[in-house]
Design an enzyme around this catalytic site. Structure first.
Site, short mmCIF file in Angstrom:
data_model
loop_
_atom_site.label_atom_id
_atom_site.label_comp_id
_atom_site.label_asym_id
_atom_site.label_seq_id
_atom_site.Cartn_x
_atom_site.Cartn_y
_atom_site.Cartn_z
CB CYS A 2 26.89 -2.35 -8.91
SG CYS A 2 28.12 -1.11 -9.24
CB CYS B 169 23.55 1.90 -12.19
SG CYS B 169 24.28 2.75 -11.07
CG HIS C 161 26.07 0.30 -3.69
ND1 HIS C 161 25.80 -0.97 -3.95
CD2 HIS C 161 26.52 0.67 -4.69
CE1 HIS C 161 26.09 -1.32 -5.44
NE2 HIS C 161 26.53 -0.27 -5.77
#
Length: 390
Positions: free
Chosen positions: A95, A376, A346
């Site tokens: 991510c 995160c 996302h």
């Protein structure tokens, strides 16, 4: 305003695509590399500099296969029309990939290994599924539970550890959509979104310049009616309080302060500090806390010095847990003012540069000086960047 040294790393500009739904969304017929190349061309058009001076194009991408395979970073540079002498690479920190692209370029600039870098990230989650082709080593179960690969369960764990209620999560999720839709209506995304050709629901070509994932009608009653998806019996995390699967790309132009000055380009911000940190995979969503603490220490700052925050919202339970851990729970009026990933989605490799670009624009809109972008990372990591306007 910050005083610059010659080798300080400055952000000259940042752009992104609108965020498209991954299921039959507006970018369903647009490839990840083509979407990214559009942003690179736009970034160059918005800023006057010789593209032959670009040292490297560094692109974050998580699932590097199919159209995102074979070093998509290099392919993007070629598709965008960059000279063949400009190098290209692809980085992967799940991510945090495109924020890692920022950090990689910044480290090279700071150590005099190049003056101009184009960085960014992309993820087309509609074309390349999150777990496509993944073959995890069974021996890894000695070090982390298989359930730690299920991001929703890690959010459930964080929520329980930090006493985050279902009501808090629902309220947080609705507010994310409200803020994002207000930002859209008021034109607060216009400086960062580059319109890219896509298709509407009927298959007609359209200019995609509005985030498709935002729900203008999001409301608490509808959120409350949803059942938990990851822990059906005793859970609190629902589809509405999770970040949406989406398709998108982002890009930034980084330079040394001395080169930007020589070119007559006014930097928008300087990178004050950067950090990454690890944590237990079962609570991967907590990674921004140790990463931010490291970054603040390196910048000689405390959390009280931070005026604007962009925090990835993988899940409401995760975001709220991080805010508690950083002492920002009661300062949500400075966090994700234009909405977060619950409303915007996302797209994994895109998100790091996306939230940093949004942070930059919010800081300008709010006239604040020091900002934090943090997120995160699956399997237990966090990444953070502190920037200051110049």
């Amino acid at each position: 305003m910050a005083t610059l040294n010659p080798r300080d790393v400055v952000i000259v500009d940042g752009v992104r695509s609108a965020m498209g739904k991954s299921k039959n969304g507006m970018f369903r017929n647009v490839r990840a590399d083509s979407l990214s190349a559009e942003l690179v061309r736009a970034l160059i058009a918005r800023n006057q500099f010789d593209v032959n001076e670009v040292e490297d194009l560094i692109w974050g991408c998580v699932n590097q296969t199919l159209e995102q395979g074979m070093n998509i970073g290099r392919n993007i540079g070629l598709l965008a029309g960059l000279p063949k002498t400009v190098a290209g690479q692809t980085v992967n920190r799940l991510c945090g990939s495109s924020m890692q692209a920022i950090h990689t370029a910044a480290a090279q600039i700071a150590t005099n290994q190049g003056d101009i870098f184009i960085i960014g990230g992309v993820e087309h989650m509609g074309h390349v599924g999150m777990m496509h082709g993944i073959d995890l080593n069974p021996e890894a179960s000695k070090h982390y539970a298989k359930a730690s690969n299920m991001m929703g369960l890690t959010a459930e764990m964080l929520g329980r550890m930090n006493g985050i209620t279902r009501e808090e999560q629902d309220t947080f999720g609705v507010e994310s959509h409200r803020r994002a839709w207000a930002a859209t209506q008021e034109g607060r995304f216009k400086n960062e979104i580059i319109g890219v050709e896509g298709h509407d629901a009927n298959g007609f070509k359209i200019l995609c310049d509005i985030d498709e994932v935002i729900r203008p009608d999001a409301n608490l009653e509808a959120f409350k009616a949803l059942k938990p998806v990851f822990d059906p019996k005793g859970g609190s995390v629902t589809a509405a309080t999770s970040s949406a699967l989406s398709d998108g790309a982002s890009a930034m132009l980084l330079m040394s302060a001395e080169r930007a000055q020589a070119l007559g380009l006014k930097p928008r911000a300087v990178i004050r500090s950067m950090a990454v940190a690890g944590c237990d995979a079962a609570i991967m969503g907590y990674g921004p806390v140790p990463a931010t603490q490291k970054a603040l220490k390196r910048a000689g700052l405390s959390i009280a010095d931070i005026q604007t925050v962009e925090l990835n919202e993988a899940f409401a339970a995760q975001g709220l847990s991080v805010l508690k851990g950083l002492g920002l729970y009661d300062k949500q009026d400075i966090v994700n003012l234009n909405g977060g990933a619950i409303a915007l989605g996302h797209p994994l490799g895109c998100s790091g540069a996306r939230i940093t670009t949004t942070l930059l624009n919010v800081m300008e809109q709010q006239d604040t000086q020091i900002g934090l972008a943090t997120m995160c990372i699956g399997l237990g990591q966090g990444i953070a960047t502190v920037i200051e306007r110049v």
